[in-house]
Design a protein around this motif. Structure first.
Motif, PDB file in Angstrom:
ATOM      1  N   ILE A  73       6.002  -2.359  -6.371  1.00 52.23           N
ATOM      2  CA  ILE A  73       6.976  -3.305  -6.920  1.00 52.23           C
ATOM      3  C   ILE A  73       6.356  -4.067  -8.082  1.00 52.23           C
ATOM      4  N   ALA A  74       5.114  -4.513  -7.907  1.00 53.73           N
ATOM      5  CA  ALA A  74       4.427  -5.236  -8.978  1.00 53.73           C
ATOM      6  C   ALA A  74       4.248  -4.346 -10.206  1.00 53.73           C
ATOM      7  N   GLU A  75       3.851  -3.098 -10.009  1.00 55.00           N
ATOM      8  CA  GLU A  75       3.679  -2.161 -11.133  1.00 55.00           C
ATOM      9  C   GLU A  75       4.988  -1.926 -11.865  1.00 55.00           C
ATOM     10  N   PHE A  76       6.073  -1.777 -11.117  1.00 50.82           N
ATOM     11  CA  PHE A  76       7.368  -1.547 -11.747  1.00 50.82           C
ATOM     12  C   PHE A  76       7.789  -2.753 -12.585  1.00 50.82           C
ATOM     13  N   ILE A  77       7.601  -3.948 -12.045  1.00 56.21           N
ATOM     14  CA  ILE A  77       7.975  -5.153 -12.798  1.00 56.21           C
ATOM     15  C   ILE A  77       7.130  -5.269 -14.063  1.00 56.21           C
TER      16      ILE A  77
ATOM     17  N   ALA B  71       8.438  -2.695 -16.508  1.00 59.38           N
ATOM     18  CA  ALA B  71       9.731  -3.113 -17.059  1.00 59.38           C
ATOM     19  C   ALA B  71       9.567  -4.266 -18.047  1.00 59.38           C
ATOM     20  N   MET B  72       8.632  -5.165 -17.779  1.00 54.70           N
ATOM     21  CA  MET B  72       8.405  -6.279 -18.697  1.00 54.70           C
ATOM     22  C   MET B  72       7.845  -5.799 -20.035  1.00 54.70           C
ATOM     23  N   GLN B  73       7.108  -4.702 -20.033  1.00 52.42           N
ATOM     24  CA  GLN B  73       6.570  -4.151 -21.277  1.00 52.42           C
ATOM     25  C   GLN B  73       7.649  -3.481 -22.106  1.00 52.42           C
ATOM     26  N   HIS B  74       8.599  -2.827 -21.449  1.00 51.77           N
ATOM     27  CA  HIS B  74       9.556  -1.985 -22.166  1.00 51.77           C
ATOM     28  C   HIS B  74      10.971  -2.554 -22.248  1.00 51.77           C
TER      29      HIS B  74
ATOM     30  N   GLN C 241      11.799  -6.302 -21.719  1.00 50.20           N
ATOM     31  CA  GLN C 241      11.500  -7.674 -21.312  1.00 50.20           C
ATOM     32  C   GLN C 241      12.761  -8.519 -21.126  1.00 50.20           C
ATOM     33  N   ASN C 242      13.677  -8.487 -22.076  1.00 50.49           N
ATOM     34  CA  ASN C 242      14.882  -9.305 -21.964  1.00 50.49           C
ATOM     35  C   ASN C 242      15.772  -8.840 -20.823  1.00 50.49           C
ATOM     36  N   ASP C 243      15.847  -7.529 -20.619  1.00 46.16           N
ATOM     37  CA  ASP C 243      16.685  -7.010 -19.540  1.00 46.16           C
ATOM     38  C   ASP C 243      16.168  -7.447 -18.171  1.00 46.16           C
ATOM     39  N   ILE C 244      14.863  -7.358 -17.980  1.00 44.01           N
ATOM     40  CA  ILE C 244      14.317  -7.742 -16.682  1.00 44.01           C
ATOM     41  C   ILE C 244      14.432  -9.245 -16.469  1.00 44.01           C
ATOM     42  N   ARG C 245      14.292 -10.024 -17.528  1.00 42.78           N
ATOM     43  CA  ARG C 245      14.435 -11.475 -17.397  1.00 42.78           C
ATOM     44  C   ARG C 245      15.876 -11.854 -17.039  1.00 42.78           C
ATOM     45  N   ASN C 246      16.842 -11.114 -17.577  1.00 38.60           N
ATOM     46  CA  ASN C 246      18.243 -11.378 -17.240  1.00 38.60           C
ATOM     47  C   ASN C 246      18.577 -10.940 -15.820  1.00 38.60           C
ATOM     48  N   ALA C 247      17.959  -9.850 -15.369  1.00 43.67           N
ATOM     49  CA  ALA C 247      18.348  -9.249 -14.101  1.00 43.67           C
ATOM     50  C   ALA C 247      17.493  -9.695 -12.920  1.00 43.67           C
ATOM     51  N   ILE C 248      16.498 -10.540 -13.160  1.00 41.65           N
ATOM     52  CA  ILE C 248      15.617 -10.925 -12.058  1.00 41.65           C
ATOM     53  C   ILE C 248      16.423 -11.663 -10.987  1.00 41.65           C
ATOM     54  N   ASP C 249      16.218 -11.250  -9.774  1.00 42.72           N
ATOM     55  CA  ASP C 249      16.983 -11.781  -8.654  1.00 42.72           C
ATOM     56  C   ASP C 249      16.176 -12.862  -7.945  1.00 42.72           C
ATOM     57  N   HIS C 250      16.881 -13.777  -7.315  1.00 40.28           N
ATOM     58  CA  HIS C 250      16.224 -14.866  -6.576  1.00 40.28           C
ATOM     59  C   HIS C 250      15.306 -14.312  -5.487  1.00 40.28           C
ATOM     60  N   SER C 251      15.697 -13.217  -4.853  1.00 40.83           N
ATOM     61  CA  SER C 251      14.874 -12.667  -3.771  1.00 40.83           C
ATOM     62  C   SER C 251      13.552 -12.120  -4.292  1.00 40.83           C
ATOM     63  N   ILE C 252      13.531 -11.595  -5.519  1.00 42.78           N
ATOM     64  CA  ILE C 252      12.280 -11.088  -6.088  1.00 42.78           C
ATOM     65  C   ILE C 252      11.343 -12.241  -6.395  1.00 42.78           C
ATOM     66  N   ILE C 253      11.877 -13.311  -6.966  1.00 44.05           N
ATOM     67  CA  ILE C 253      11.047 -14.490  -7.256  1.00 44.05           C
ATOM     68  C   ILE C 253      10.542 -15.106  -5.961  1.00 44.05           C
ATOM     69  N   THR C 254      11.393 -15.207  -4.965  1.00 45.32           N
ATOM     70  CA  THR C 254      10.980 -15.743  -3.663  1.00 45.32           C
ATOM     71  C   THR C 254       9.867 -14.897  -3.064  1.00 45.32           C
ATOM     72  N   TRP C 255      10.026 -13.588  -3.145  1.00 43.50           N
ATOM     73  CA  TRP C 255       9.018 -12.673  -2.603  1.00 43.50           C
ATOM     74  C   TRP C 255       7.688 -12.814  -3.346  1.00 43.50           C
TER      75      TRP C 255
ATOM     76  N   VAL D 284       1.816 -10.559 -12.462  1.00 43.47           N
ATOM     77  CA  VAL D 284       3.262 -10.475 -12.699  1.00 43.47           C
ATOM     78  C   VAL D 284       3.816 -11.856 -13.064  1.00 43.47           C
ATOM     79  N   LEU D 285       3.422 -12.879 -12.320  1.00 42.88           N
ATOM     80  CA  LEU D 285       3.878 -14.231 -12.639  1.00 42.88           C
ATOM     81  C   LEU D 285       3.381 -14.672 -14.014  1.00 42.88           C
ATOM     82  N   PHE D 286       2.158 -14.290 -14.361  1.00 43.13           N
ATOM     83  CA  PHE D 286       1.614 -14.615 -15.673  1.00 43.13           C
ATOM     84  C   PHE D 286       2.425 -13.944 -16.777  1.00 43.13           C
ATOM     85  N   VAL D 287       2.762 -12.676 -16.604  1.00 47.50           N
ATOM     86  CA  VAL D 287       3.547 -11.955 -17.614  1.00 47.50           C
ATOM     87  C   VAL D 287       4.932 -12.585 -17.751  1.00 47.50           C
ATOM     88  N   PHE D 288       5.504 -13.056 -16.644  1.00 47.64           N
ATOM     89  CA  PHE D 288       6.790 -13.753 -16.729  1.00 47.64           C
ATOM     90  C   PHE D 288       6.671 -15.025 -17.553  1.00 47.64           C
ATOM     91  N   SER D 289       5.520 -15.679 -17.471  1.00 51.52           N
ATOM     92  CA  SER D 289       5.362 -16.945 -18.190  1.00 51.52           C
ATOM     93  C   SER D 289       5.109 -16.751 -19.681  1.00 51.52           C
TER      94      SER D 289
END
Length: 125
Positions: free
Chosen positions: A47-51, A54-57, A59-73, A96-101
């Motif tokens: 899951i971490a590798e996929f995120i 996705a953030m590399q290729h 970035q805007n799509d994954i930021r829009n589609a990120i679900d509350h359950s993924i952030i909670t996890w 992963v959290l660093f790349v999100f930031s």
């Protein structure tokens, strides 16, 4: 992956699946259950590798589609490192959290950051 994250969260708390996940314990109170311990660590790693991919290729799509359950996890796993035996897997989740930031301070970045911040405030208070 949001459904898989919810499944993992239920396994971490050791309770049956009952709809959308709502935490009933703080990450510090979690104890590894037999069901969670039986799961392979590559579930978390994949899951971490996929995120990260996705953030590399997309970035805007994954930021829009990120679900509350993924952030909670993500935050639950990082705040409860005693649940995961391999420290490299926990480090990957921190990455992963660093790349999100990273990235420009735009609405999407603020949206993800506000979700993370609100999760942390809820757990602290």
């Amino acid at each position: 992956y949001s459904t898989v994250c919810e499944y993992l969260l239920y396994q971490m708390e050791g309770r049956p699946i009952e709809g959308p996940f709502m935490a009933k314990m703080t990450p510090q109170q979690l104890q590894p259950t037999d069901a969670f311990s039986a799961l392979p660590e590559w579930y978390i790693d994949d899951i971490a590798e996929f995120i990260l991919f996705a953030m590399q290729h997309a970035q805007n799509d994954i930021r829009n589609a990120i679900d509350h359950s993924i952030i909670t996890w993500l935050l639950t796993c990082v705040c409860a490192p005693h649940m995961i035996k391999n420290p490299y897997v926990t480090a990957k989740l921190v990455e992963v959290l660093f790349v999100f930031s990273l990235g420009p301070a735009n609405v999407l970045n603020v949206s993800v950051s506000s979700k993370i911040f609100s999760f942390l405030i809820d757990k602290i208070l």
